[in-house]
Each structure stands twice: as structure tokens, then as C-alpha cells.
Design an enzyme around this catalytic site. Sequence first.
Site, PDB file in Angstrom:
ATOM      1  N   HIS A  80      56.375  66.335  13.779  1.00 55.29           N
ATOM      2  CA  HIS A  80      55.568  67.366  14.298  1.00 55.29           C
ATOM      3  C   HIS A  80      56.204  67.873  15.548  1.00 55.29           C
ATOM      4  CE1 HIS A  80      51.941  69.563  16.281  1.00 55.29           C
ATOM      5  NE2 HIS A  80      52.185  68.654  17.227  1.00 55.29           N
ATOM      6  N   ASP A 109      74.040  96.115  21.589  1.00 57.87           N
ATOM      7  CA  ASP A 109      73.929  95.105  21.009  1.00 57.87           C
ATOM      8  C   ASP A 109      74.074  93.630  21.787  1.00 57.87           C
ATOM      9  OD1 ASP A 109      73.604  94.732  17.342  1.00 57.87           O
ATOM     10  OD2 ASP A 109      74.026  92.841  18.563  1.00 57.87           O
ATOM     11  N   TRP A 145      59.258  61.785  18.664  1.00 59.65           N
ATOM     12  CA  TRP A 145      60.079  62.733  19.157  1.00 59.65           C
ATOM     13  C   TRP A 145      61.203  62.488  20.117  1.00 59.65           C
ATOM     14  CZ3 TRP A 145      61.677  66.513  22.554  1.00 59.65           C
ATOM     15  CH2 TRP A 145      61.137  66.578  23.951  1.00 59.65           C
ATOM     16  N   SER A 174      71.511  76.262  19.591  1.00 57.57           N
ATOM     17  CA  SER A 174      71.070  76.675  20.796  1.00 57.57           C
ATOM     18  C   SER A 174      72.051  77.032  21.733  1.00 57.57           C
ATOM     19  CB  SER A 174      70.227  75.475  21.340  1.00 57.57           C
ATOM     20  OG  SER A 174      69.112  75.273  20.849  1.00 57.57           O
ATOM     21  N   HIS A 257      64.002  66.534  30.687  1.00 58.08           N
ATOM     22  CA  HIS A 257      63.076  67.329  31.458  1.00 58.08           C
ATOM     23  C   HIS A 257      63.494  68.717  31.605  1.00 58.08           C
ATOM     24  CE1 HIS A 257      59.477  67.280  33.691  1.00 58.08           C
ATOM     25  NE2 HIS A 257      60.198  68.417  34.516  1.00 58.08           N
ATOM     26  N   GLU A 259      64.694  70.547  29.204  1.00 58.55           N
ATOM     27  CA  GLU A 259      64.374  70.886  28.069  1.00 58.55           C
ATOM     28  C   GLU A 259      62.775  71.608  28.342  1.00 58.55           C
ATOM     29  OE1 GLU A 259      63.329  71.939  24.434  1.00 58.55           O
ATOM     30  OE2 GLU A 259      65.303  71.606  25.185  1.00 58.55           O
ATOM     31  N   TYR A 261      61.274  72.841  30.807  1.00 59.94           N
ATOM     32  CA  TYR A 261      61.671  74.103  31.224  1.00 59.94           C
ATOM     33  C   TYR A 261      62.217  75.201  30.817  1.00 59.94           C
ATOM     34  CZ  TYR A 261      59.376  71.754  35.257  1.00 59.94           C
ATOM     35  OH  TYR A 261      58.686  70.958  35.999  1.00 59.94           O
ATOM     36  N   SER A 272      55.419  87.969  33.132  1.00 58.42           N
ATOM     37  CA  SER A 272      55.866  88.854  34.433  1.00 58.42           C
ATOM     38  C   SER A 272      56.153  90.142  33.966  1.00 58.42           C
ATOM     39  CB  SER A 272      57.206  88.443  35.046  1.00 58.42           C
ATOM     40  OG  SER A 272      56.926  87.139  35.697  1.00 58.42           O
ATOM     41  N   HIS A 306      60.694  60.838  36.386  1.00 62.89           N
ATOM     42  CA  HIS A 306      59.064  60.875  36.324  1.00 62.89           C
ATOM     43  C   HIS A 306      58.525  60.431  35.007  1.00 62.89           C
ATOM     44  CE1 HIS A 306      58.845  65.518  35.713  1.00 62.89           C
ATOM     45  NE2 HIS A 306      58.937  64.605  34.525  1.00 62.89           N
ATOM     46  N   HIS A 307      59.348  60.444  33.810  1.00 59.96           N
ATOM     47  CA  HIS A 307      58.872  60.057  32.704  1.00 59.96           C
ATOM     48  C   HIS A 307      58.952  58.249  32.509  1.00 59.96           C
ATOM     49  CE1 HIS A 307      58.804  64.042  30.699  1.00 59.96           C
ATOM     50  NE2 HIS A 307      59.844  64.293  31.705  1.00 59.96           N
ATOM     51  N   LYS A 335      55.006  81.545  41.466  1.00 64.09           N
ATOM     52  CA  LYS A 335      54.635  82.282  40.395  1.00 64.09           C
ATOM     53  C   LYS A 335      53.385  82.812  40.119  1.00 64.09           C
ATOM     54  CE  LYS A 335      58.876  81.337  37.918  1.00 64.09           C
ATOM     55  NZ  LYS A 335      59.299  82.658  37.717  1.00 64.09           N
ATOM     56  N   ARG A 454      48.295  57.148  23.154  1.00 65.99           N
ATOM     57  CA  ARG A 454      48.837  57.936  22.220  1.00 65.99           C
ATOM     58  C   ARG A 454      49.526  57.264  21.137  1.00 65.99           C
ATOM     59  NH1 ARG A 454      54.219  60.691  25.668  1.00 65.99           N
ATOM     60  NH2 ARG A 454      54.277  61.671  23.893  1.00 65.99           N
TER      61      ARG A 454
END
Length: 529
Positions: A80, A109, A145, A174, A257, A259, A261, A272, A306-307, A335, A454
Amino acid sequence: MTTDTIHDSHEHDHHDHKMTGIKRWLYTTNHKDIGTLYLWFAFIMLLVGGALAMLIRLELFQPGLQFVEPDFFNQLTTVHGLIMVFGAIMPAFTGFANWMIPMMVGAPDMALPRMNNWSFWILPFAFAILLSSFFMESGAPNFGWTFYAPLSSTYSNGSTAFFVFAVHIMGVSSIMGAINVIVTIMNMRAPGMTYMKMPLFVWTFFITAYLLIAVMPVLAGVVTMVLTDTYFGTSFFDAAGGGDPVMFQHIFWFFGHPEVYIMILPAFGIVSTIIPTFARKKLFGYSSMVYATASIAFLSFIVWAHHMFTTGMPLFGELFFMYCTMLIAVPTGVKVFNWVATMWRGAMTFEIPMMFSIAFVILFTIGGFSGLMLALTPVDFQYHDTYFVVAHFHYVLVTGSLFSIYAGAYYWLPKWTGHMYSDKLSKAHFWCSLISVNILFFPMHFLGLAGMPRRIPDYALQFADFNKWVSIGGFAFGLSQLIFLVVVIKCIRGGKKAEANPWQASEGLEWTVPSPAPYHTFETPPKID
């Protein structure tokens, strides 16, 4: 040979090679077609990933093991997460980029159209490999994941090779997509369009593309180390062989991290674009938005640990990562302030794209605040690996990224299809999604604060009531997305013709004008004698 005859022979070629049916989609080098492919693929993956999530919520509807085995439950949570991140959110944003960036910068293009085709068509194979592991003896990946080693390497269930191969293919896709975006923006802008005149959507994706190129090789490196640990006898992450399991987390989150963002910056760009249109005002603080996006991208590289507050870091390390993480809230706050200031005293109307955008601003801010709570080291010891974290990142990625994708889809659908979509159905989609998504994710905060961990298939009795509501919200939210499918199909098939400026935008927003895809491809160069 005159220019006329060159033109004629080119025309002749053009009509000879106009492909139809499946061939058109397989061989297309047209940025609009490829954008459409990305968007459809992302939506299909959203439904697949959502189906897995609904199985997870079915199991957690009440305590006790009812429907799935614990090992299969772990497979569900893992796949998932992977599908939603790499299969739904990222390809959807890439689809927007393909469709809109050439038009927004005035390019005919994307710069590298053949590579563009390839970067899309390898994706379905990556996810076919990942999903096929469900039907294998070993089962799908069952290690989350984030695939923490040595759980994913030394102690894996045998599906690691398929998982690693799939991730490599996604990464290649990517990186190619990102290179294409950067080359297009840098080399193909219309004369007079300086960097500080680019639409904000172009800016956010430009910066996102740099992030992708910086971190995808890190992911490739870490999955390769997991692969060699599993099958080739190395022990990068196995303490028994002198390796370090915590090193895995450092490498993974150095990718992971930035990722997150990568999955939110394009959302900022879409919102915006939409808010000024429906506030009938210029975006407030354009240059501060550009600098804020750039600072978020820079800071995203120095907050990864921080993870990992609970891994026993030195105190200085914990303080450094805590302060950096709190610092990243500043440009994000800029923002939010600018969006609110854009709406302030504007002549606002509340069409569906605007409703999703306002929901985005409010709900994404909730996700931001819970993120700030998680940034505080001593407090994070309580929250870590509980449902509070699940609530936090789903507020950011569902009511954040996904809502912005819906906002953008509703905003540009008239342009893409030449038709307006059903107002009634799209409003039903919005309200059903908005109400159910909060029933789904808000109670998770309380579950987490009460200590529910979790990624577990069963839980103590005191969590039963909240989990029941969460599951009901989950099914309602999942089914609400089928309304969107109906809206899109009806819109493609027909409906009221879209006007040249369907949203009555006051600015000269030339990319709101409908334009069904002109057929052109770089397959057949003109014959010159």
C-alpha cells in the site's frame, strides 16, 4: 528545394504516420498524450493502493484477527505504501508536469520526447513486478514501505529481489522524467520569460526535479545494498557480520525526507496557480514563494534523522535535527500566509478546484502542525511508531498531495478535454471526500496519543471505538473516489463545451484556454532531397 516542398513532404509524412488505437499510446512522443498516460496510470494505482488500504481497515474494524493473516497484513501495509508513494502521487504530478510545463513556458513539447515515452512505459512493468509478488509462494514484501534492514535483507521472505528490481525501475523513470523537466525549463522558455516570470507551478516542479536527481541514486544505492545483503553474502546492515542496521536508516531517510517534499512541492505549485484564478487577484508574494520553495528543498536534506530520534543518537545530533526540522516550518508557513493573503479581499468564487485548494490549505496546515509536534525530540519518543505518525503523514499526503492533484485535475479538465464536467457530481465528490477523509484520519491522532502502535493487525480493546470510525471513514473515502472516475469519463465523452476562459480568470491566464491535443510526434522527420 523550396520551403514549400519541404513543408508539403512533411505534411504527407504526417498523414501517413498518424497512428491510431493502441499504437498511438505506445509510440507517442506528444507531451499531452504522455501526461494523460501518467495521470490515468496514477489513478489506477490510486484505486489499487486504496483497495489494499481498505483491506487493512477491514482487518482493523474490530479487535481480534478476522480476515487476513498477520503476515499478509504486513504485506498489505508495505505494498500500500509503495504503491501510493511511487505509483499514485509521484506519477500524477509528473503527468501534470508533462501536460502543463511546455504550455506554461511556451515550448512546443518536452525537450526529450523519446525519453519521455520511455520514462512512462517502464512504470507499468515496475508495478506489475511488485504486485505479482502477491501471487508467489514467498508472498509480497512484508517489511514496511521503508524496508528497514536487516528485516528486509537477512530476514526477508524471499520477495526482496522483486521489490528491489521494481524500485530500481521506478527510480530510472523518475530520474529520466526529472532530467526532461529541467532541460525543458532551462532551454525552451519563450523569449522574454526570465526565471522570475515563470508560473509558480513551473518553479515548484523545476525544484522538485533537482530533488529527484539528487535523491533517487541514494535510494538505488540503498536497495542495492539490501540486495547484496540478501543474496550475495555482504553484511552492510547485519550486525552479525560487522554491519550496522542504523546505517540503513541514515541512508534510507537521506533519500526519504527529500522524497516527501518531492510529493508536496508540486502540490504547492498547483494550489498557487488555482487560488489567484478564483480570488481574481495576483498571487501575493511571488518571489517569496519561489525563495520559500528553494529553502524547503535545501533544508529537506538536513532534517533526515528526525525519523530516527529513538535510535540512540548523540544529544547534539538530536538537537541539530530538531532545530532544522522546526526551521523548515518557516518557509512552509510563508506559503500558507501567502495563499491566505491572496484570498484576502479577493473577489472569490467557489468552483470545485478552489474548494479543493481551500481544503488543501486548511488540512495541510493541520498536517504541518502535527509534523512540528513530531519534530520535538522529547515528545517524539512518545509519538514514534504510533498512529499519531500515520495521522500526520496522511494529512500531508492525502489532504495535501492528493487533494491538490484533484484540484489541478478539476482546474485543467476543461482545457484537456474541451468539455465542462458535471457540477453536481464533482461537488458530491468533494464533500464526500472532505467529510470521509477527516473521519478516516483525524481519530488516528487520538489513537496514537493513547499509544496504539502502527503496522499491527490487532490491538487492545480500548482502541476499538476509534478504529471502527476510522474504518468507516476509510471505506467512505475509498468509495468516494469512484465518483471522480465517473466525472472524468463523462467529461471526456462530452458535456457542455468549455469556453475559452472557463473560470473567467481576470489575469491573462493563457493556459486556461481549452486545447485538445494537436497530433504531432518527432518520429518522422521531414524528407529533404
